[in-house]
Write a protein that holds these residues in place. Structure first.
Motif, PDB file in Angstrom:
ATOM      1  N   GLN A 162     -12.661   9.621  -4.237  1.00 56.96           N
ATOM      2  CA  GLN A 162     -13.294   8.310  -4.155  1.00 56.96           C
ATOM      3  C   GLN A 162     -12.328   7.238  -3.636  1.00 56.96           C
ATOM      4  O   GLN A 162     -12.713   6.087  -3.473  1.00 56.96           O
ATOM      5  CB  GLN A 162     -13.837   7.898  -5.533  1.00 56.96           C
ATOM      6  CG  GLN A 162     -14.915   8.848  -6.058  1.00 56.96           C
ATOM      7  CD  GLN A 162     -15.556   8.323  -7.337  1.00 56.96           C
ATOM      8  OE1 GLN A 162     -16.228   7.293  -7.344  1.00 56.96           O
ATOM      9  NE2 GLN A 162     -15.330   9.029  -8.436  1.00 56.96           N
ATOM     10  N   LEU A 163     -11.085   7.630  -3.402  1.00 57.18           N
ATOM     11  CA  LEU A 163     -10.083   6.702  -2.883  1.00 57.18           C
ATOM     12  C   LEU A 163     -10.486   6.213  -1.495  1.00 57.18           C
ATOM     13  O   LEU A 163     -10.853   7.014  -0.630  1.00 57.18           O
ATOM     14  CB  LEU A 163      -8.728   7.414  -2.808  1.00 57.18           C
ATOM     15  CG  LEU A 163      -7.538   6.626  -2.253  1.00 57.18           C
ATOM     16  CD1 LEU A 163      -7.152   5.493  -3.202  1.00 57.18           C
ATOM     17  CD2 LEU A 163      -6.347   7.559  -2.018  1.00 57.18           C
ATOM     18  N   THR A 164     -10.449   4.895  -1.291  1.00 58.04           N
ATOM     19  CA  THR A 164     -10.851   4.336   0.011  1.00 58.04           C
ATOM     20  C   THR A 164      -9.752   3.535   0.701  1.00 58.04           C
ATOM     21  O   THR A 164      -9.822   3.316   1.908  1.00 58.04           O
ATOM     22  CB  THR A 164     -12.092   3.428  -0.152  1.00 58.04           C
ATOM     23  OG1 THR A 164     -11.839   2.457  -1.170  1.00 58.04           O
ATOM     24  CG2 THR A 164     -13.317   4.252  -0.517  1.00 58.04           C
ATOM     25  N   SER A 165      -8.737   3.074  -0.055  1.00 57.31           N
ATOM     26  CA  SER A 165      -7.714   2.237   0.580  1.00 57.31           C
ATOM     27  C   SER A 165      -6.455   2.200  -0.273  1.00 57.31           C
ATOM     28  O   SER A 165      -6.530   2.230  -1.512  1.00 57.31           O
ATOM     29  CB  SER A 165      -8.246   0.806   0.767  1.00 57.31           C
ATOM     30  OG  SER A 165      -7.240  -0.057   1.256  1.00 57.31           O
ATOM     31  N   ILE A 166      -5.310   2.151   0.401  1.00 53.91           N
ATOM     32  CA  ILE A 166      -4.013   1.935  -0.253  1.00 53.91           C
ATOM     33  C   ILE A 166      -3.346   0.756   0.446  1.00 53.91           C
ATOM     34  O   ILE A 166      -3.225   0.741   1.680  1.00 53.91           O
ATOM     35  CB  ILE A 166      -3.103   3.175  -0.147  1.00 53.91           C
ATOM     36  CG1 ILE A 166      -3.731   4.381  -0.855  1.00 53.91           C
ATOM     37  CG2 ILE A 166      -1.710   2.878  -0.716  1.00 53.91           C
ATOM     38  CD1 ILE A 166      -2.987   5.684  -0.615  1.00 53.91           C
ATOM     39  N   ARG A 167      -2.935  -0.217  -0.348  1.00 52.85           N
ATOM     40  CA  ARG A 167      -2.176  -1.343   0.202  1.00 52.85           C
ATOM     41  C   ARG A 167      -0.910  -1.523  -0.631  1.00 52.85           C
ATOM     42  O   ARG A 167      -0.964  -1.487  -1.865  1.00 52.85           O
ATOM     43  CB  ARG A 167      -2.991  -2.643   0.193  1.00 52.85           C
ATOM     44  CG  ARG A 167      -4.106  -2.672   1.221  1.00 52.85           C
ATOM     45  CD  ARG A 167      -4.772  -4.048   1.275  1.00 52.85           C
ATOM     46  NE  ARG A 167      -5.856  -4.086   2.236  1.00 52.85           N
ATOM     47  CZ  ARG A 167      -5.730  -4.392   3.523  1.00 52.85           C
ATOM     48  NH1 ARG A 167      -4.524  -4.691   3.998  1.00 52.85           N
ATOM     49  NH2 ARG A 167      -6.768  -4.418   4.330  1.00 52.85           N
ATOM     50  N   ARG A 168       0.178  -1.737   0.072  1.00 56.03           N
ATOM     51  CA  ARG A 168       1.465  -1.931  -0.615  1.00 56.03           C
ATOM     52  C   ARG A 168       2.280  -2.982   0.119  1.00 56.03           C
ATOM     53  O   ARG A 168       2.308  -3.008   1.351  1.00 56.03           O
ATOM     54  CB  ARG A 168       2.235  -0.615  -0.670  1.00 56.03           C
ATOM     55  CG  ARG A 168       3.471  -0.674  -1.555  1.00 56.03           C
ATOM     56  CD  ARG A 168       3.929   0.718  -1.903  1.00 56.03           C
ATOM     57  NE  ARG A 168       5.057   0.715  -2.838  1.00 56.03           N
ATOM     58  CZ  ARG A 168       5.522   1.775  -3.471  1.00 56.03           C
ATOM     59  NH1 ARG A 168       4.949   2.956  -3.275  1.00 56.03           N
ATOM     60  NH2 ARG A 168       6.547   1.688  -4.296  1.00 56.03           N
ATOM     61  N   ASP A 169       2.896  -3.860  -0.647  1.00 52.72           N
ATOM     62  CA  ASP A 169       3.747  -4.907  -0.083  1.00 52.72           C
ATOM     63  C   ASP A 169       4.839  -5.200  -1.108  1.00 52.72           C
ATOM     64  O   ASP A 169       4.568  -5.780  -2.157  1.00 52.72           O
ATOM     65  CB  ASP A 169       2.921  -6.163   0.212  1.00 52.72           C
ATOM     66  CG  ASP A 169       3.718  -7.235   0.942  1.00 52.72           C
ATOM     67  OD1 ASP A 169       4.951  -7.098   1.068  1.00 52.72           O
ATOM     68  OD2 ASP A 169       3.105  -8.225   1.393  1.00 52.72           O
ATOM     69  N   GLN A 170       6.056  -4.752  -0.821  1.00 58.41           N
ATOM     70  CA  GLN A 170       7.171  -4.958  -1.734  1.00 58.41           C
ATOM     71  C   GLN A 170       8.339  -5.613  -1.012  1.00 58.41           C
ATOM     72  O   GLN A 170       8.597  -5.315   0.158  1.00 58.41           O
ATOM     73  CB  GLN A 170       7.628  -3.638  -2.359  1.00 58.41           C
ATOM     74  CG  GLN A 170       6.883  -3.291  -3.625  1.00 58.41           C
ATOM     75  CD  GLN A 170       7.416  -2.036  -4.276  1.00 58.41           C
ATOM     76  OE1 GLN A 170       6.877  -0.956  -4.035  1.00 58.41           O
ATOM     77  NE2 GLN A 170       8.434  -2.167  -5.102  1.00 58.41           N
ATOM     78  N   SER A 171       9.038  -6.487  -1.724  1.00 59.55           N
ATOM     79  CA  SER A 171      10.208  -7.163  -1.173  1.00 59.55           C
ATOM     80  C   SER A 171      11.401  -6.937  -2.083  1.00 59.55           C
ATOM     81  O   SER A 171      11.262  -6.842  -3.315  1.00 59.55           O
ATOM     82  CB  SER A 171       9.946  -8.666  -1.026  1.00 59.55           C
ATOM     83  OG  SER A 171       8.892  -8.906  -0.120  1.00 59.55           O
ATOM     84  N   PHE A 172      12.573  -6.891  -1.460  1.00 63.97           N
ATOM     85  CA  PHE A 172      13.804  -6.604  -2.182  1.00 63.97           C
ATOM     86  C   PHE A 172      14.934  -7.510  -1.707  1.00 63.97           C
ATOM     87  O   PHE A 172      14.948  -7.954  -0.552  1.00 63.97           O
ATOM     88  CB  PHE A 172      14.236  -5.146  -1.952  1.00 63.97           C
ATOM     89  CG  PHE A 172      13.243  -4.128  -2.422  1.00 63.97           C
ATOM     90  CD1 PHE A 172      13.327  -3.582  -3.689  1.00 63.97           C
ATOM     91  CD2 PHE A 172      12.202  -3.712  -1.597  1.00 63.97           C
ATOM     92  CE1 PHE A 172      12.405  -2.632  -4.122  1.00 63.97           C
ATOM     93  CE2 PHE A 172      11.276  -2.776  -2.016  1.00 63.97           C
ATOM     94  CZ  PHE A 172      11.387  -2.228  -3.284  1.00 63.97           C
ATOM     95  N   VAL A 173      15.881  -7.759  -2.611  1.00 60.19           N
ATOM     96  CA  VAL A 173      17.153  -8.365  -2.251  1.00 60.19           C
ATOM     97  C   VAL A 173      18.225  -7.336  -2.587  1.00 60.19           C
ATOM     98  O   VAL A 173      18.219  -6.752  -3.677  1.00 60.19           O
ATOM     99  CB  VAL A 173      17.427  -9.676  -3.008  1.00 60.19           C
ATOM    100  CG1 VAL A 173      18.687 -10.348  -2.467  1.00 60.19           C
ATOM    101  CG2 VAL A 173      16.238 -10.618  -2.922  1.00 60.19           C
ATOM    102  N   THR A 174      19.110  -7.087  -1.630  1.00 63.16           N
ATOM    103  CA  THR A 174      20.162  -6.088  -1.790  1.00 63.16           C
ATOM    104  C   THR A 174      21.502  -6.781  -1.573  1.00 63.16           C
ATOM    105  O   THR A 174      21.706  -7.433  -0.550  1.00 63.16           O
ATOM    106  CB  THR A 174      19.972  -4.943  -0.778  1.00 63.16           C
ATOM    107  OG1 THR A 174      18.625  -4.464  -0.867  1.00 63.16           O
ATOM    108  CG2 THR A 174      20.925  -3.801  -1.048  1.00 63.16           C
TER     109      THR A 174
END
Length: 265
Positions: free
Chosen positions: A162-174
């Motif tokens: 039933q999965l229809t969409s994956i959205r990912r948005d990640q930010s990092f400081v290194t």
């Protein structure tokens, strides 16, 4: 001339570590290939993002005193959106509650063992004084995402897709950082900011192996090596790390949110 004269008289003090450590080279990138999708399992969809990479060469002149310094990479996540949508049923989301609610500005992305360092192999180098000659070394790290997302609604016993969409948005400081092992004095030598985004569209009615399509981005935005360093966040230095603090929520279209996987910490 004053220092030469003083040295002859035995009174020229060597520079402190803070004044003498030099970053000879630093670079950072995200591999150019797009996120890959793996539909080999009938239970989960897997995807693998390109790697973020950071590299630095560092020079430490002779350390006269009996000091021990570790130089290496420390990383923190300062933004996370990770939503898996299941049609009109609802969505699951991996969340960092304190970051989500604005209680902290970032959270450690340590490996969970070698706090506060991202890792303890290529990621760090330790200089034990006194030393009689220059210490030259490199430190490097890489990071990417390789999660599994269930085809079926995670609070259901059914694996029906039933999965229809994956959205990912990640930010990092290194940060490239030097820390005095005895005094905990901390020097930020370099700061890098980077972000990883993706959108995968899924057609659950299609046969396994033909369901998922990467919509964006084909190439990630490249990291920024900052011209002016940013102070390191307190929460980047201490427990918990992001993996131990994250929680998987189920947020139905109707009804109350459910904790599917609680935080480890």
């Amino acid at each position: 001339m004053g220092c030469i004269q003083s040295r002859l008289q035995g009174r020229c003090k060597p520079k402190s570590f803070r004044d003498s450590v030099v970053v000879l080279e630093v670079n950072s990138s995200i591999d150019p290939q797009p996120t890959s999708i793996d539909e080999s399992s009938g239970v989960v969809l897997r995807y693998r993002t390109p790697h973020f990479r950071a590299f630095a060469r560092v020079l430490v002149p002779p350390v006269a005193s009996s000091e021990t310094w570790t130089v290496g990479w420390i990383q923190a996540c300062n933004h996370m959106e990770f939503y898996n949508t299941y049609g009109n049923k609802g969505m699951s989301s991996w969340e960092l509650p304190d970051l989500r609610d604005g209680k902290i500005e970032a959270i450690s992305d340590s490996d969970g063992v070698n706090y506060p360092w991202y890792g303890n192999t290529t990621e760090t180098c330790t200089v034990v004084g006194p030393t009689k000659k220059d210490s030259r070394f490199s430190v490097s790290m890489n990071d990417n995402f390789y999660p599994s997302v269930t085809w079926g609604v995670p609070v259901s016993d059914s694996n029906a897709p039933q999965l229809t969409s994956i959205r990912r948005d990640q930010s990092f400081v290194t940060w490239l950082v030097a820390i005095n092992r005895a005094t905990a004095e901390t020097l930020v030598l370099q700061t890098v900011r980077w972000r990883m985004r993706l959108h995968i569209q899924v057609s659950p009615e299609k046969p396994l192996g033909q369901r998922a399509t990467l919509r964006e981005p084909v190439a990630q935005e490249q990291p920024r090596v900052l011209g002016r360093n940013e102070p390191i966040s307190h929460h980047a230095m201490v427990k918990p790390n992001a993996n131990d603090a994250q929680v998987l929520m189920w947020r139905p279209k109707a009804g109350d949110a459910v904790v599917v996987i609680p935080p480890k910490y």
